[in-house]
Design a protein around this motif. Structure first.
Motif, mmCIF file in Angstrom:
data_model
loop_
_atom_site.group_PDB
_atom_site.id
_atom_site.type_symbol
_atom_site.label_atom_id
_atom_site.label_comp_id
_atom_site.label_asym_id
_atom_site.label_seq_id
_atom_site.Cartn_x
_atom_site.Cartn_y
_atom_site.Cartn_z
ATOM 1 N N GLU A 1 52.200 44.873 -38.123
ATOM 2 C CA GLU A 1 52.237 45.298 -36.719
ATOM 3 C C GLU A 1 52.750 46.734 -36.615
ATOM 4 O OE1 GLU A 1 54.496 42.436 -34.483
ATOM 5 O OE2 GLU A 1 53.041 40.842 -34.842
ATOM 6 N N SER A 2 52.382 47.405 -35.523
ATOM 7 C CA SER A 2 52.768 48.809 -35.342
ATOM 8 C C SER A 2 54.012 48.943 -34.474
ATOM 9 C CB SER A 2 51.640 49.582 -34.666
ATOM 10 O OG SER A 2 50.570 49.721 -35.547
ATOM 11 N N TYR A 3 54.775 49.958 -34.775
ATOM 12 C CA TYR A 3 55.956 50.334 -33.979
ATOM 13 C C TYR A 3 55.728 51.759 -33.528
ATOM 14 C CZ TYR A 3 60.749 52.260 -33.587
ATOM 15 O OH TYR A 3 61.903 52.897 -33.190
ATOM 16 N N THR B 1 55.002 51.087 -39.582
ATOM 17 C CA THR B 1 54.283 49.811 -39.671
ATOM 18 C C THR B 1 55.258 48.752 -40.177
ATOM 19 O OG1 THR B 1 52.256 50.999 -40.203
ATOM 20 C CG2 THR B 1 52.257 48.645 -40.653
ATOM 21 N N LEU C 1 49.798 51.043 -27.252
ATOM 22 C CA LEU C 1 51.265 50.954 -27.187
ATOM 23 C C LEU C 1 51.845 52.228 -26.573
ATOM 24 C CD1 LEU C 1 52.038 49.376 -30.708
ATOM 25 C CD2 LEU C 1 51.951 48.210 -28.503
ATOM 26 N N ILE D 1 45.255 50.306 -31.351
ATOM 27 C CA ILE D 1 46.429 49.528 -30.903
ATOM 28 C C ILE D 1 47.594 50.483 -30.612
ATOM 29 C CG2 ILE D 1 48.240 47.926 -31.723
ATOM 30 C CD1 ILE D 1 45.742 46.453 -30.869
ATOM 31 N N GLU D 2 47.791 51.480 -31.482
ATOM 32 C CA GLU D 2 48.914 52.407 -31.292
ATOM 33 C C GLU D 2 48.716 53.275 -30.045
ATOM 34 O OE1 GLU D 2 49.198 54.072 -35.241
ATOM 35 O OE2 GLU D 2 49.584 52.052 -36.000
ATOM 36 N N ASP E 1 54.752 43.032 -41.555
ATOM 37 C CA ASP E 1 53.634 42.111 -41.265
ATOM 38 C C ASP E 1 52.390 42.846 -40.768
ATOM 39 O OD1 ASP E 1 54.439 42.952 -38.799
ATOM 40 O OD2 ASP E 1 54.924 40.964 -38.008
ATOM 41 N N ASP F 1 44.068 50.112 -36.293
ATOM 42 C CA ASP F 1 45.494 50.403 -36.107
ATOM 43 C C ASP F 1 45.703 51.442 -35.015
ATOM 44 O OD1 ASP F 1 46.029 48.681 -38.091
ATOM 45 O OD2 ASP F 1 46.493 50.176 -39.630
#
Ligand code: R5P
Length: 296
Positions: free
Chosen positions: A39-41, A34, A70, A66-67, A37, A63
């Motif tokens: 946002e997720s990686y 994370t 991605l 969203i992941e 800020d 979360d």
């Protein structure tokens, strides 16, 4: 023959490895971080061609959804043949209607969103109440599994003369099925929800409940207030310490504490959400289902 690969996040590693070993699947961790800020990686390296199975209960929901998006974006870019989500617990299903003017029907919005990214969703006992079928809100394939055999087996092995108690009308479907399997009596209470942590429950069935071990069954323990209030009523009316059973144990906030104070002898949950102390293992159920799908 096409390859199958199971992907999972670190909190699902134990379940993922067990499932992969039973099915002899290639498996790998989804690398996650994370950013400061929020946002997720996501990093997915060495993705093999073929079919991808993602094991994740999408919790915490915002979360993890969203992941999932991605991950699916990367997998599609790599040209995989299919992406199937194995989500033992499915979030966002309880807001299944607009209770008040202007409200979003979350189940519809999230069902549509997830369907845009995966080919199938496989889940266990989703909260289907006003929506009766997942296909009313998901546009991809869906498979709904039920944990009642596993729950019935646990009760049969561990409890004498169970009496199954549903805390609200929504639980009628699980309670009546489990009672039939166990050849046990059942009672369903009436619940009125006045807020996230405010529910009032109307007691019923003192005669049936007094005859055996009260087992309060619900699909989800979230704040724990529904289960705790039902448990307090059972104790007040019968003097018996009930057993609480739920398919999905979220245990948000101080749920563990309020359940402890409510007089339960035990709280039993499946491992649809990773937590120390889950007693009912869903891996055999998931393994049988995936084996059937993989082997046609
Ligand atoms: C809703 O009707 C569900 O079946 C559960 O009763 C509910 O989600 C439990 O929530 P909480 O633990 O917050 O009372």
């Amino acid at each position: 023959m096409q390859q199958h690969t199971l992907l999972y996040r670190d909190d699902f590693a134990s379940m993922g490895k067990h499932l992969a070993s039973l099915l002899d699947l290639r498996h790998a961790l989804i690398d996650h971080h994370t950013f400061p800020d929020g946002e997720s990686y996501i990093r997915l390296s060495n993705i093999p061609p073929g079919n991808i199975w993602i094991l994740d209960s999408l919790y915490p929901p915002n979360d993890r959804i969203i992941e999932l998006i991605l991950s699916a974006h990367k997998l599609r870019a790599e040209g995989v043949s299919s992406i199937r989500l194995v989500s033992p617990y499915l979030p966002y299903m309880r807001q299944d209607t607009a209770f008040h003017e202007g409200e979003v029907v979350n189940a519809r919005a999230i069902g549509k969103l997830i369907s845009a990214h995966v080919d199938e969703v496989i889940t266990v006992d989703p909260h289907l109440h006003r929506i009766h079928d997942l296909n009313e809100v998901f546009y991809c394939e869906t498979t709904v599994l039920h944990a009642n055999d596993q729950i019935a087996a646990w009760i049969g092995l561990n409890l004498e003369s169970p009496v199954i108690v549903g805390p609200d009308s929504e639980s009628q479907q699980w309670v009546s099925l489990l009672a039939e399997q166990l050849e046990a009596p059942y009672v369903v209470f009436k619940k009125e929800r006045k807020g996230d942590r405010r529910v009032s429950i109307e007691y019923a069935g003192i005669n049936q409940i007094s005859t055996g071990t009260p087992v309060i069954l619900d699909d989800i323990i979230s704040t724990g207030v529904t289960m705790a209030n039902a448990g307090k009523l059972v104790f007040e009316h019968t003097g018996k310490h009930p057993v609480g059973v739920a398919v999905h144990g979220i245990f948000s906030g101080n749920a563990t504490e309020i359940l402890h104070k409510a007089g339960f002898s035990k709280i039993i949950t499946t491992n649809s959400l990773p937590r120390k102390g889950n007693q009912i293992d869903l891996v055999p159920l998931l393994a049988d289902t995936l084996a059937e799908k993989i082997n046609g």
